[in-house]
Motif scaffolding. Structure first.
Motif: not given
Lengths: 162, 201
Positions: A51-78
């Protein structure tokens, strides 16, 4: 006779959902899995099993908790993206799967700069399969046994106190 | 419906843990000696139910069965749900250990309320028994969704949007749970009436 009846009803109650919806039995845990390959970070997100997680947010943080990058999973959870430049810390990839579901994966700093060896990817894939594995029957039975043992413990204590 | 680790703030987690602890203590105190086996049976059903997944669009929903557990156990549902959720967290990685208290409150409070609201209808007639079960299943999920929204709201998220999203995602589960609970109580009343609590006079 009463014990026999209780056991039969217990089994029916425990298995009823499985009987009704046997074809949709899957685990329910949120997993994000990530690996580095050829200057890119690849992620796969699932609720366990297939069961893939579709169309959900992925947030990339550094070790200080700062947001570095944001994205969203596709229909296959990738979701994949180029390794952000000037990164000097580990990366934490946070998956927000909605309704209180969240998971994260940490990519150590070292993995971002060194090229993945031929053995790294299959090892990582094995780890991914392990994470996505559905709960075994043994775990389910063990859980039910523990519940009944605890109940017997409470029964024993209640009898003792009364 | 299991809230994952890292989603909620510390005060929300602490409040949830305190409420769950108090509820569990009360539940253990109130458990009738002769009904402890029933508590174990229903806790087992709850423990297994979350493995049943329903694929609805992008949402990930699963059976919960807190309605039937609460309807038949009353306050004793709290320790039953706590045990089942703890084992789900340990064995299946559902939810988490830090969110256990909040998850117990989210699932057990509506369950206990369902007991007081719908138990009087049980056994009056087969139709009313089914309706009581259906409403208990539906109400428990609806109220759990609202509590889940509240928990997220207290962690600085938009309550209205979050709750609406959660309730919308769980509408199919409310209906499925209502039907499952309705059939279960109707069946139990015929096959195993001892599990239905006797009404206090």
């Amino acid at each position: 006779m009463k014990i026999k009846k209780t056991i039969i009803i217990s089994l029916i109650l425990a298995m009823f959902p499985a009987i009704v919806l046997i074809n949709v039995v899957f685990a329910h845990k949120v997993i994000i899995f990530a690996w580095v390959e050829d200057g890119m970070i690849y992620t796969e997100s699932s609720f366990g099993s297939k069961r893939k997680v579709r169309d959900c947010a992925i947030i990339v943080l550094n070790d200080k908790g700062m947001v570095i990058h944001k994205g969203q999973t596709d229909g296959h959870g990738n979701y994949s993206f180029k390794i952000p430049e000037n990164i000097e810390s580990d990366l934490i990839l946070k998956l927000e799967a909605g309704t209180g579901h969240q998971a994260q994966w940490k990519i150590p700093k070292d993995e971002l700069v060194t090229k993945a060896s031929e053995q790294d990817i299959p090892t990582a894939m094995k780890e991914k399969e392990k994470l996505e594995k559905s709960p075994s029957i043994l775990k389910i039975i063990t859980g039910i046994v523990i519940i009944f043992l605890l109940a017997m413990g409470v029964k024993f204590l209640k009898r003792k106190t009364s | 419906m299991h809230i994952s680790e890292g989603v909620l703030s510390a005060p929300v987690l602490a409040t949830g843990a305190a409420l769950a602890l108090a509820g569990t203590g009360l539940g253990l105190k109130k458990i009738d000696y002769d009904r402890i086996v029933h508590v174990a049976i229903l806790a087992s059903a709850f423990f297994v139910a979350s493995l049943i997944h329903v694929n609805i669009g992008p949402a990930s929903v699963h059976l919960i069965l807190n309605g039937i557990v609460g309807l038949l156990l009353g306050v004793a549902a709290i320790p039953a749900i706590l045990t089942a959720l703890l084992l789900q967290a340990v064995f299946f990685q559902y939810g988490g250990l830090t969110t256990l208290g909040v998850n117990v409150v989210v699932m057990a409070v509506p369950a206990v309320l369902a007991h007081y609201l719908f138990l009087p209808l049980l056994g009056k007639s087969p139709t009313l028994t089914f309706i009581a079960g259906f409403l208990a299943g539906l109400f428990s999920i609806l109220f759990s969704s609202i509590l889940l929204g509240l928990a997220l709201w207290f962690t600085n998220q938009n309550f209205f949007e979050t709750s609406l999203a959660i309730i919308t995602a769980y509408i199919p589960v409310m209906i499925i749970e209502g039907i499952v609970t309705g059939f279960c109580v109707t069946f139990l009343l015929k096959a195993y009436p001892e599990i239905i609590p006797k009404k206090k006079k």
